[in-house]
Design a protein around this motif. Structure first.
Motif, PDB file in Angstrom:
ATOM      1  N   TYR A  32      10.097  48.553  -2.159  1.00 37.47           N
ATOM      2  CA  TYR A  32       9.401  47.618  -1.272  1.00 37.47           C
ATOM      3  C   TYR A  32      10.321  46.426  -1.040  1.00 37.47           C
ATOM      4  CZ  TYR A  32       5.603  44.418   0.216  1.00 37.47           C
ATOM      5  OH  TYR A  32       4.808  43.547   0.894  1.00 37.47           O
ATOM      6  N   ILE A  34      11.028  42.665   1.280  1.00 33.61           N
ATOM      7  CA  ILE A  34      10.438  41.577   2.063  1.00 33.61           C
ATOM      8  C   ILE A  34      11.547  40.693   2.589  1.00 33.61           C
ATOM      9  CG2 ILE A  34       8.847  39.621   2.038  1.00 33.61           C
ATOM     10  CD1 ILE A  34       7.470  40.806  -0.384  1.00 33.61           C
ATOM     11  N   TYR A  36      12.183  36.821   3.843  1.00 35.25           N
ATOM     12  CA  TYR A  36      11.633  35.476   3.817  1.00 35.25           C
ATOM     13  C   TYR A  36      12.524  34.538   4.628  1.00 35.25           C
ATOM     14  CZ  TYR A  36       8.488  36.635  -0.087  1.00 35.25           C
ATOM     15  OH  TYR A  36       7.505  37.178  -0.877  1.00 35.25           O
ATOM     16  N   PHE A  46       6.985  34.103   4.122  1.00 28.37           N
ATOM     17  CA  PHE A  46       6.959  35.536   4.421  1.00 28.37           C
ATOM     18  C   PHE A  46       7.151  35.776   5.917  1.00 28.37           C
ATOM     19  CE2 PHE A  46       5.632  39.901   3.952  1.00 28.37           C
ATOM     20  CZ  PHE A  46       4.976  40.187   5.140  1.00 28.37           C
ATOM     21  N   ARG A  93      11.884  44.980  -4.512  1.00 28.06           N
ATOM     22  CA  ARG A  93      11.050  45.209  -5.684  1.00 28.06           C
ATOM     23  C   ARG A  93      11.631  46.406  -6.424  1.00 28.06           C
ATOM     24  NH1 ARG A  93       4.747  46.623  -4.960  1.00 28.06           N
ATOM     25  NH2 ARG A  93       5.575  48.694  -4.522  1.00 28.06           N
ATOM     26  N   PHE A  97       8.444  47.354 -10.938  1.00 21.24           N
ATOM     27  CA  PHE A  97       7.714  47.211  -9.671  1.00 21.24           C
ATOM     28  C   PHE A  97       6.756  46.035  -9.661  1.00 21.24           C
ATOM     29  CE2 PHE A  97       9.871  50.755  -8.255  1.00 21.24           C
ATOM     30  CZ  PHE A  97       9.729  51.813  -9.144  1.00 21.24           C
ATOM     31  N   ASN A  98       6.910  45.100 -10.567  1.00 21.48           N
ATOM     32  CA  ASN A  98       6.136  43.875 -10.499  1.00 21.48           C
ATOM     33  C   ASN A  98       7.001  42.665 -10.212  1.00 21.48           C
ATOM     34  OD1 ASN A  98       3.538  44.892 -11.016  1.00 21.48           O
ATOM     35  ND2 ASN A  98       4.012  45.056 -13.186  1.00 21.48           N
ATOM     36  N   LYS A  99       8.312  42.863 -10.131  1.00 23.07           N
ATOM     37  CA  LYS A  99       9.241  41.761  -9.907  1.00 23.07           C
ATOM     38  C   LYS A  99      10.055  41.991  -8.665  1.00 23.07           C
ATOM     39  CE  LYS A  99      11.796  40.890 -13.530  1.00 23.07           C
ATOM     40  NZ  LYS A  99      12.482  41.119 -14.825  1.00 23.07           N
ATOM     41  N   PHE A 100      10.427  40.891  -8.058  1.00 22.33           N
ATOM     42  CA  PHE A 100      11.288  40.931  -6.893  1.00 22.33           C
ATOM     43  C   PHE A 100      12.616  40.249  -7.215  1.00 22.33           C
ATOM     44  CE2 PHE A 100       8.728  42.508  -3.377  1.00 22.33           C
ATOM     45  CZ  PHE A 100       7.453  42.440  -3.906  1.00 22.33           C
ATOM     46  N   PHE A 102      16.004  38.573  -5.343  1.00 25.31           N
ATOM     47  CA  PHE A 102      16.382  37.991  -4.065  1.00 25.31           C
ATOM     48  C   PHE A 102      17.883  38.064  -3.854  1.00 25.31           C
ATOM     49  CE2 PHE A 102      12.621  35.853  -2.332  1.00 25.31           C
ATOM     50  CZ  PHE A 102      11.747  36.067  -3.369  1.00 25.31           C
TER      51      PHE A 102
ATOM     52  N   TYR B  33       3.983  33.832 -10.220  1.00 20.72           N
ATOM     53  CA  TYR B  33       5.401  33.896 -10.579  1.00 20.72           C
ATOM     54  C   TYR B  33       5.999  32.501 -10.545  1.00 20.72           C
ATOM     55  CZ  TYR B  33       4.897  38.854  -9.329  1.00 20.72           C
ATOM     56  OH  TYR B  33       4.503  40.168  -9.255  1.00 20.72           O
ATOM     57  N   TYR B  35       9.890  30.774 -10.201  1.00 22.52           N
ATOM     58  CA  TYR B  35      11.292  30.999  -9.890  1.00 22.52           C
ATOM     59  C   TYR B  35      12.037  29.671  -9.968  1.00 22.52           C
ATOM     60  CZ  TYR B  35      10.012  35.504  -7.714  1.00 22.52           C
ATOM     61  OH  TYR B  35       9.543  36.776  -7.467  1.00 22.52           O
ATOM     62  N   GLY B  42      19.570  32.134  -3.866  1.00 28.24           N
ATOM     63  CA  GLY B  42      18.228  32.652  -3.738  1.00 28.24           C
ATOM     64  C   GLY B  42      17.397  32.335  -4.963  1.00 28.24           C
ATOM     65  N   PRO B  43      16.081  32.458  -4.840  1.00 29.10           N
ATOM     66  CA  PRO B  43      15.210  32.226  -5.999  1.00 29.10           C
ATOM     67  C   PRO B  43      15.549  33.182  -7.141  1.00 29.10           C
ATOM     68  CG  PRO B  43      13.935  32.279  -3.970  1.00 29.10           C
ATOM     69  CD  PRO B  43      15.308  32.742  -3.620  1.00 29.10           C
ATOM     70  N   PHE B  45      14.177  34.709 -10.729  1.00 26.45           N
ATOM     71  CA  PHE B  45      12.937  34.949 -11.478  1.00 26.45           C
ATOM     72  C   PHE B  45      12.966  34.291 -12.854  1.00 26.45           C
ATOM     73  CE2 PHE B  45       9.290  37.221 -12.985  1.00 26.45           C
ATOM     74  CZ  PHE B  45       9.568  37.576 -14.293  1.00 26.45           C
ATOM     75  N   TYR B  48       6.443  35.885 -15.042  1.00 21.78           N
ATOM     76  CA  TYR B  48       5.372  36.472 -14.241  1.00 21.78           C
ATOM     77  C   TYR B  48       4.115  36.571 -15.093  1.00 21.78           C
ATOM     78  CZ  TYR B  48       2.863  40.857 -13.034  1.00 21.78           C
ATOM     79  OH  TYR B  48       1.912  41.817 -12.796  1.00 21.78           O
ATOM     80  N   GLY B  98       0.113  42.140  -9.189  1.00 21.14           N
ATOM     81  CA  GLY B  98       1.527  42.198  -9.482  1.00 21.14           C
ATOM     82  C   GLY B  98       2.233  43.197  -8.582  1.00 21.14           C
ATOM     83  N   GLY B  99       3.342  42.776  -7.994  1.00 26.21           N
ATOM     84  CA  GLY B  99       4.118  43.651  -7.131  1.00 26.21           C
ATOM     85  C   GLY B  99       3.738  43.599  -5.677  1.00 26.21           C
ATOM     86  N   GLN B 102       4.438  38.377  -2.158  1.00 26.31           N
ATOM     87  CA  GLN B 102       4.353  37.074  -2.811  1.00 26.31           C
ATOM     88  C   GLN B 102       4.367  35.969  -1.765  1.00 26.31           C
ATOM     89  OE1 GLN B 102       7.353  36.647  -5.807  1.00 26.31           O
ATOM     90  NE2 GLN B 102       6.816  38.557  -6.801  1.00 26.31           N
ATOM     91  N   TYR B 103       3.546  34.980  -1.987  1.00 30.05           N
ATOM     92  CA  TYR B 103       3.473  33.817  -1.114  1.00 30.05           C
ATOM     93  C   TYR B 103       3.870  32.602  -1.941  1.00 30.05           C
ATOM     94  CZ  TYR B 103       1.110  37.038   1.951  1.00 30.05           C
ATOM     95  OH  TYR B 103       0.820  38.129   2.745  1.00 30.05           O
TER      96      TYR B 103
END
Lengths: 112, 113
Positions: A32, A34, A36, A46, A93, A97-100, A102, B33, B35, B42-43, B45, B48, B98-99, B102-103
């Motif tokens: 997945y 995204i 930004y 987003f 992702r 699969f819970n972290k992104f 960048f 999350y 960051y 970039g951000p 992590f 979480y 989760g996953g 994200q906003y």
């Protein structure tokens, strides 16, 4: 991470032209993605997303293309406007699969 | 229709001091999350939360950093004995689960003198 330091790649385009911003990702298991947009002094906003079972997704003036063979993602902005000037990040992702994660970002500079 | 909010927007502190940064996620979002974003990058992590629990804190740089989310909504990022290298923008994001998408909030710019 993929951060490359203080010198962001910059893309300069003329107002009204189309823009293409590219991103290479690292993990073939990423499912997945995204895009930004981040304006100065603000948090990432987003724009559009795409899942790995798709090759293309369109939004309003934006299109995201995904090439899983070469692990490449692109964001196309049609009829670029001065308000599009910002730094653009792709996020993938992966892992559990819970972290992104960048990318380092591309600065888009739109000349009026 | 509130988005993610963060307070304060700016925080200036002296080396060695303790700071707390607050994040108020979108109502109903179970995942939160944190960051850190340095200039031109970039951000990155940090941690979480899924509900009240820290599901993944692998991004916290050392034990000076800690975060809580006691009621599964508001979260606080705590930094002890701040160092100049902690100076950055700290971003918070939330997602429905989760996953999911994200906003982000507007961030807190931390400056350690």
């Amino acid at each position: 991470g993929e951060n490359v330091g203080l010198h962001l790649p910059t893309l300069s385009v003329q107002e009204g032209d189309n823009s293409i911003i590219n991103c290479a990702y690292s993990n073939s298991a990423s499912d997945y993605f995204i895009w930004y947009k981040q304006e100065s002094g603000k948090g990432p906003q987003f724009i559009i997303d795409i899942r790995s079972n798709m090759d293309k997704r369109q939004g309003q003036r934006v299109t995201v293309l995904l090439n899983k063979t070469v692990k490449h993602l692109s964001l196309q902005i049609a009829a670029t406007q001065p308000g599009d000037s910002a730094v653009y990040f792709c996020a993938e992702r992966r892992d559990n699969f819970n972290k992104f994660y960048f990318g380092s970002g591309t600065k888009l500079n739109v000349k009026p | 229709g509130a988005g993610v909010s963060q307070t304060p927007s700016n925080k200036v502190t002296e080396k060695g001091k303790y700071v707390e940064l607050r994040c108020d996620p979108i109502s109903g979002h179970t995942a939160l999350y944190w960051y850190r974003q340095s200039l031109g990058q970039g951000p990155e992590f940090l941690i979480y939360f899924q509900g009240t629990g820290a599901a993944d804190d692998s991004g916290l740089p050392n034990d000076r950093f800690f975060a809580v989310r006691p009621e599964g909504s508001v979260s606080t990022l705590k930094i002890q004995r701040t160092e100049r290298g902690d100076s950055a923008v700290y971003l918070c994001a939330s997602s429905l689960q989760g996953g999911d998408t994200q906003y982000f909030g507007p961030g807190t710019r931390l400056t350690v003198l």
